[in-house]
Enzyme design. Structure first.
Site, PDB file in Angstrom:
ATOM      1  N   ASN A 109      35.028   4.890  27.428  1.00 19.13           N
ATOM      2  CA  ASN A 109      36.093   4.964  26.415  1.00 19.13           C
ATOM      3  C   ASN A 109      36.966   6.188  26.630  1.00 19.13           C
ATOM      4  O   ASN A 109      36.511   7.221  27.084  1.00 19.13           O
ATOM      5  CB  ASN A 109      35.494   4.952  24.998  1.00 19.13           C
ATOM      6  CG  ASN A 109      35.252   6.349  24.465  1.00 19.13           C
ATOM      7  OD1 ASN A 109      36.152   6.993  23.936  1.00 19.13           O
ATOM      8  ND2 ASN A 109      34.017   6.845  24.630  1.00 19.13           N
ATOM      9  N   PHE A 113      40.116  10.335  19.881  1.00 19.91           N
ATOM     10  CA  PHE A 113      40.068  10.704  18.449  1.00 19.91           C
ATOM     11  C   PHE A 113      41.100   9.931  17.622  1.00 19.91           C
ATOM     12  O   PHE A 113      41.867  10.500  16.839  1.00 19.91           O
ATOM     13  CB  PHE A 113      40.306  12.207  18.249  1.00 19.91           C
ATOM     14  CG  PHE A 113      39.237  13.117  18.780  1.00 19.91           C
ATOM     15  CD1 PHE A 113      38.001  12.634  19.181  1.00 19.91           C
ATOM     16  CD2 PHE A 113      39.473  14.490  18.871  1.00 19.91           C
ATOM     17  CE1 PHE A 113      37.014  13.500  19.663  1.00 19.91           C
ATOM     18  CE2 PHE A 113      38.502  15.351  19.350  1.00 19.91           C
ATOM     19  CZ  PHE A 113      37.279  14.848  19.748  1.00 19.91           C
ATOM     20  N   SER A 175      34.178  16.069  23.682  1.00 19.77           N
ATOM     21  CA  SER A 175      34.841  14.817  24.028  1.00 19.77           C
ATOM     22  C   SER A 175      35.649  15.034  25.301  1.00 19.77           C
ATOM     23  O   SER A 175      36.384  16.019  25.414  1.00 19.77           O
ATOM     24  CB  SER A 175      35.777  14.376  22.915  1.00 19.77           C
ATOM     25  OG  SER A 175      36.607  13.345  23.414  1.00 19.77           O
ATOM     26  N   ASN A 177      38.091  13.213  26.120  1.00 19.09           N
ATOM     27  CA  ASN A 177      39.366  12.504  25.959  1.00 19.09           C
ATOM     28  C   ASN A 177      40.440  13.290  25.213  1.00 19.09           C
ATOM     29  O   ASN A 177      41.495  12.759  24.924  1.00 19.09           O
ATOM     30  CB  ASN A 177      39.123  11.163  25.254  1.00 19.09           C
ATOM     31  CG  ASN A 177      38.152  10.305  26.043  1.00 19.09           C
ATOM     32  OD1 ASN A 177      38.286  10.192  27.256  1.00 19.09           O
ATOM     33  ND2 ASN A 177      37.166   9.739  25.363  1.00 19.09           N
ATOM     34  N   THR A 178      40.147  14.531  24.880  1.00 18.70           N
ATOM     35  CA  THR A 178      41.167  15.424  24.315  1.00 18.70           C
ATOM     36  C   THR A 178      41.339  16.560  25.318  1.00 18.70           C
ATOM     37  O   THR A 178      40.400  17.331  25.543  1.00 18.70           O
ATOM     38  CB  THR A 178      40.726  15.962  22.937  1.00 18.70           C
ATOM     39  OG1 THR A 178      40.641  14.855  22.040  1.00 18.70           O
ATOM     40  CG2 THR A 178      41.718  16.976  22.385  1.00 18.70           C
ATOM     41  N   LYS A 217      28.070  19.922  19.261  1.00 21.87           N
ATOM     42  CA  LYS A 217      27.777  18.794  20.157  1.00 21.87           C
ATOM     43  C   LYS A 217      28.314  19.102  21.545  1.00 21.87           C
ATOM     44  O   LYS A 217      29.487  19.436  21.711  1.00 21.87           O
ATOM     45  CB  LYS A 217      28.422  17.517  19.618  1.00 21.87           C
ATOM     46  CG  LYS A 217      28.104  16.286  20.474  1.00 21.87           C
ATOM     47  CD  LYS A 217      28.435  15.013  19.744  1.00 21.87           C
ATOM     48  CE  LYS A 217      28.174  13.794  20.604  1.00 21.87           C
ATOM     49  NZ  LYS A 217      28.480  12.538  19.918  1.00 21.87           N
ATOM     50  N   ASN A 246      27.296  14.250  24.526  1.00 25.85           N
ATOM     51  CA  ASN A 246      28.436  13.344  24.442  1.00 25.85           C
ATOM     52  C   ASN A 246      28.460  12.459  25.696  1.00 25.85           C
ATOM     53  O   ASN A 246      27.513  12.459  26.481  1.00 25.85           O
ATOM     54  CB  ASN A 246      29.725  14.174  24.329  1.00 25.85           C
ATOM     55  CG  ASN A 246      30.765  13.494  23.452  1.00 25.85           C
ATOM     56  OD1 ASN A 246      31.052  12.304  23.659  1.00 25.85           O
ATOM     57  ND2 ASN A 246      31.325  14.202  22.504  1.00 25.85           N
TER      58      ASN A 246
HETATM   59  C1  LIG Z   1      33.635   4.084  21.946  1.00 25.97           C
HETATM   60  C2  LIG Z   1      33.011   5.431  21.759  1.00 25.97           C
HETATM   61  C3  LIG Z   1      33.632   6.375  20.946  1.00 25.97           C
HETATM   62  C4  LIG Z   1      33.050   7.631  20.762  1.00 25.97           C
HETATM   63  N1  LIG Z   1      33.663   8.524  19.946  1.00 25.97           N
HETATM   64  C5  LIG Z   1      33.067   9.726  19.716  1.00 25.97           C
HETATM   65  C6  LIG Z   1      33.645  10.650  18.816  1.00 25.97           C
HETATM   66  O1  LIG Z   1      34.674  10.392  18.192  1.00 25.97           O
HETATM   67  N2  LIG Z   1      33.013  11.843  18.654  1.00 25.97           N
HETATM   68  C7  LIG Z   1      31.849  12.166  19.296  1.00 25.97           C
HETATM   69  O2  LIG Z   1      31.314  13.256  19.100  1.00 25.97           O
HETATM   70  N3  LIG Z   1      31.268  11.291  20.146  1.00 25.97           N
HETATM   71  C8  LIG Z   1      31.853  10.086  20.360  1.00 25.97           C
HETATM   72  N4  LIG Z   1      31.263   9.201  21.208  1.00 25.97           N
HETATM   73  C9  LIG Z   1      30.029   9.597  21.914  1.00 25.97           C
HETATM   74  C10 LIG Z   1      28.782   9.100  21.208  1.00 25.97           C
HETATM   75  O3  LIG Z   1      28.664   9.637  19.925  1.00 25.97           O
HETATM   76  C11 LIG Z   1      27.528   9.452  22.039  1.00 25.97           C
HETATM   77  O4  LIG Z   1      27.407  10.855  22.085  1.00 25.97           O
HETATM   78  C12 LIG Z   1      27.591   8.898  23.450  1.00 25.97           C
HETATM   79  O5  LIG Z   1      28.199   7.633  23.467  1.00 25.97           O
HETATM   80  C13 LIG Z   1      26.213   8.782  24.090  1.00 25.97           C
HETATM   81  O6  LIG Z   1      25.372   7.934  23.342  1.00 25.97           O
HETATM   82  P1  LIG Z   1      25.127   6.375  23.673  1.00 25.97           P
HETATM   83  O7  LIG Z   1      24.798   6.292  25.121  1.00 25.97           O
HETATM   84  O8  LIG Z   1      24.033   5.956  22.753  1.00 25.97           O
HETATM   85  O9  LIG Z   1      26.412   5.683  23.359  1.00 25.97           O
HETATM   86  C14 LIG Z   1      31.831   7.940  21.412  1.00 25.97           C
HETATM   87  C15 LIG Z   1      31.214   6.984  22.216  1.00 25.97           C
HETATM   88  C16 LIG Z   1      31.781   5.749  22.387  1.00 25.97           C
HETATM   89  C17 LIG Z   1      31.078   4.734  23.257  1.00 25.97           C
END
Ligand SMILES: Cc1cc2nc3c(=O)[nH]c(=O)nc-3n(C[C@H](O)[C@H](O)[C@H](O)COP(=O)(O)O)c2cc1C
Length: 347
Positions: A109, A113, A175, A177-178, A217, A246
């Protein structure tokens, strides 16, 4: 049942499928969850002055605006984390910006934000509190247009805004993406930011009598040295907890697959081992007393237990929910209850 639903959802663009699935969960929770949904696993964990219903939480990013808390709580989570939320609403990056890699049980992704701003989230959480009694964490970030040197102002704005409604606050420095955000994970930028937020935390506590723990985080893409430096700095600041990790910008494990070359953070199964390793290193370095929330690639109850055995106090998931469905929540919570009894009270 989930496999049929999943096949239908996976035929839709990912963001539409997410909205539809969350909307359906909300409906179910509102109009009959008590009859149709199994009760949550009870396995109380105490940490940071809070009581978590069980050790499995929802990770940030799925409910950025706090609009689905009731439906998510009905899935059996022990706690939920909302956001990332920014001071002002923003659209995020242009679509397409979310990609499935089914062969790897992964997502990439670059949402950036997308959210409706912190005031919207606060109203949504206030409304949800009437129905939900599990801890709610709020994950905060900076607006894309805010220059990095003013990032602390955005975090402080969000901290002030959510203080009355958050059980804990997560400072998202990781993140991908920022632009530039991850550079806040080191050096004077890190300690300056964290200390300013801790000062605000103390001021707010003095004013309200209510202490809201601050968690940072972090990314999985740090070198061992950088990770050590980051954890040292956070310990020195007296941070309340760390969430690891993350998404990763390392796509080597999915190389050659469709979408592997898309810019963005990779989550799901390919992240599992690295995220666990980061948790292990943090626990080794920090000793037993620092609360650690582990996230990254939990696709089965065994993966959840692996994170606990690496030193986590709680776990979170996101991508596993998309690929394995809500069963993963209760099954992971039950496996942790049976194999990793709460031996410590970190409150
Ligand atoms: C579509 C998507 C959007 C995410 N948006 C955020 C976010 O806004 N803030 C954040 O701290 N982590 C965000 N994450 C990261 C997740 O919270 C998590 O740390 C990461 O995906 C690893 O866990 P997982 O493998 O169980 O998905 C996002 C992950 C995904 C897949």
């Amino acid at each position: 049942m989930f496999s049929v639903l999943k096949r239908l959802l996976f035929m839709m663009p990912p963001e539409r499928a997410h909205d539809l699935a969350l909307g359906s969960m909300d409906g179910l929770a509102r109009f009959g969850g008590r009859w149709f949904l199994p009760s949550p696993v009870e396995d109380e964990r105490r940490m940071m002055g809070l009581r978590f219903r069980n050790a499995v939480g929802l990770s940030a990013g799925l409910d950025k605006n706090g609009d689905h808390v009731r439906g998510l709580a009905a899935m059996g989570f022990g706690f939920v984390e909302l956001g990332t939320v920014t001071p002002v609403g923003q659209p995020g990056n242009p679509a397409p910006r979310l990609f499935r890699l089914p062969a790897h049980e992964a997502l990439i992704n670059r949402l950036g934000f997308n959210n409706q701003g912190v005031d919207h989230l606060c109203e949504a959480v206030k409304a949800a509190r009437r129905h939900v009694d599990i801890p709610i964490g709020i994950n905060i970030g900076k607006n894309r247009n805010t220059p990095l040197e003013h990032a602390a102002d955005d975090y402080r704005h969000c901290l002030r805004a959510v203080h009355a409604i958050a059980d804990y606050v997560v400072v998202n420095l990781s993140s991908p993406n920022t632009p530039g955000l991850r550079s806040l994970q080191a050096g004077r930028e890190l300690t300056g930011l964290v200390q300013r937020l801790q000062h605000e935390q103390t001021v707010l506590e003095a004013k309200t009598g209510h202490r809201v723990p601050l968690v940072v985080k972090i990314a999985p893409d740090l070198t061992d040295d950088d990770l050590r430096g980051l954890v040292d700095a956070l310990l020195e600041c007296g941070i309340d907890g760390i969430t690891a990790t993350n998404t990763t910008i390392d796509h080597s494990q999915v190389a050659g697959s469709r979408h592997a070359d898309e810019t963005g953070g990779l989550s799901g199964a390919p992240l599992r081992a690295r995220a666990t390793e980061v948790v292990r290193q943090i626990r080794h370095q920090a000793g037993p007393d620092l609360p650690v929330i582990a996230v990254g690639g939990i696709m089965s109850p065994t993966d959840a237990v692996e994170k606990m055995q690496a030193g986590a106090d709680l776990v979170q998931l996101y991508t596993g929910l998309i690929y394995r469905g809500p069963r993963l929540v209760r099954e992971s919570a039950a496996e942790i209850r049976d194999l990793c009894p709460a031996t410590r009270d970190l409150s």
